[in-house]
Design a protein around this motif. Sequence first.
Motif, PDB file in Angstrom:
ATOM      1  N   ASP A 118       0.858  -1.181   0.000  1.00 31.39           N
ATOM      2  CA  ASP A 118       0.000   0.000   0.000  1.00 31.39           C
ATOM      3  C   ASP A 118       0.891   1.227   0.000  1.00 31.39           C
ATOM      4  O   ASP A 118       1.617   1.478   0.963  1.00 31.39           O
ATOM      5  CB  ASP A 118      -0.898  -0.015   1.237  1.00 31.39           C
ATOM      6  N   SER A 135      -0.238   4.395  -0.331  1.00 28.97           N
ATOM      7  CA  SER A 135      -1.088   5.576  -0.213  1.00 28.97           C
ATOM      8  C   SER A 135      -0.422   6.707   0.563  1.00 28.97           C
ATOM      9  O   SER A 135      -0.891   7.840   0.546  1.00 28.97           O
ATOM     10  CB  SER A 135      -2.429   5.211   0.438  1.00 28.97           C
ATOM     11  N   TYR A 190      -1.175  -0.673  -4.327  1.00 25.06           N
ATOM     12  CA  TYR A 190      -2.295   0.258  -4.302  1.00 25.06           C
ATOM     13  C   TYR A 190      -1.735   1.661  -4.147  1.00 25.06           C
ATOM     14  O   TYR A 190      -0.907   1.920  -3.266  1.00 25.06           O
ATOM     15  CB  TYR A 190      -3.267  -0.069  -3.165  1.00 25.06           C
ATOM     16  N   SER A 226      -2.362   5.956  -3.904  1.00 29.83           N
ATOM     17  CA  SER A 226      -3.293   7.015  -3.546  1.00 29.83           C
ATOM     18  C   SER A 226      -3.700   7.768  -4.809  1.00 29.83           C
ATOM     19  O   SER A 226      -2.852   8.207  -5.591  1.00 29.83           O
ATOM     20  CB  SER A 226      -2.637   7.982  -2.558  1.00 29.83           C
ATOM     21  N   VAL A 265      -6.689   4.128  -4.619  1.00 33.48           N
ATOM     22  CA  VAL A 265      -7.305   4.358  -3.308  1.00 33.48           C
ATOM     23  C   VAL A 265      -7.893   5.764  -3.246  1.00 33.48           C
ATOM     24  O   VAL A 265      -7.224   6.742  -3.600  1.00 33.48           O
ATOM     25  CB  VAL A 265      -6.272   4.197  -2.171  1.00 33.48           C
ATOM     26  N   GLU A 283     -10.584   4.288   1.452  1.00 29.61           N
ATOM     27  CA  GLU A 283      -9.954   4.310   2.770  1.00 29.61           C
ATOM     28  C   GLU A 283     -10.847   5.035   3.766  1.00 29.61           C
ATOM     29  O   GLU A 283     -11.242   6.180   3.548  1.00 29.61           O
ATOM     30  CB  GLU A 283      -8.587   5.002   2.698  1.00 29.61           C
ATOM     31  N   LYS A 333     -11.263  -0.119   2.958  1.00 28.55           N
ATOM     32  CA  LYS A 333     -10.103  -0.177   3.848  1.00 28.55           C
ATOM     33  C   LYS A 333     -10.489   0.537   5.144  1.00 28.55           C
ATOM     34  O   LYS A 333     -10.457   1.762   5.239  1.00 28.55           O
ATOM     35  CB  LYS A 333      -8.884   0.496   3.209  1.00 28.55           C
TER      36      LYS A 333
END
Length: 233
Positions: free
Chosen positions: A49, A51, A71, A73, A102, A134, A173
């Motif tokens: 992740d 993000s 993933y 952002s 995300v 998220e 998430k």
Amino acid sequence: MARKTKRPLWFKALLVLLIAAPVGVAVWLYQDLRHWRPEESAFPEQGVDLSRGTAGVNFEVLKGSGADFVYLSASAGDGERSAEFTRALVAARKAGLEVGAVHRFDPCVPADGQSANFVTIVPRDPALLPPAIELSDPGADCIDPVDSGQVRSELTILANQIEAHAGKPAILKVSREFEAAHGVAARIERNLWLVRTRFEPDYGGRPWLLWTANENYVGPGSEEPIEWMVVRP
């Protein structure tokens, strides 16, 4: 005046050992945790992740070190977009990684503006992984107070609108704090992405699909700690 008793050397050495040993163990555990990730034999699909941002990330090295996907952002609320998303999407795909986007949900603003923000930056591309929403800000600081019913209603609208653009069901998430405040896991039927370092999370009340297993993983491919995650087999 009473004379002080002189301590034997072995006693002093024991005191030093008793003080130093716990400190040494704590340092070792800390260093071990920073490099820990679940065994691939138990979780064959693993990823990252990003993000927090992609500055200093080498996607080819991440791929070579065992990541299958990332993933990135993409957007937040109704006005914030990642300046890195498009470049990082191209670079990650070039390295052979699958990519997902995300969106960080803002409980203080309506869903329509948030979904419009997301679709502006994220292409309608069937090769993208399911989009993730998220849920980390419970909304305690909203200028106009919101209750859980409002939050869940706007979140459902947002998920439906993002899914219409992506052509795939969204993944939620959910942070422990957000779930405690609004109880979305039991009320909104979407796959869950939960977060807990080292130990499998259970606060969703039902099985998760994605698990951020180390929130501060330090390894090859990034100059800064990243979030290492796995897929339920």
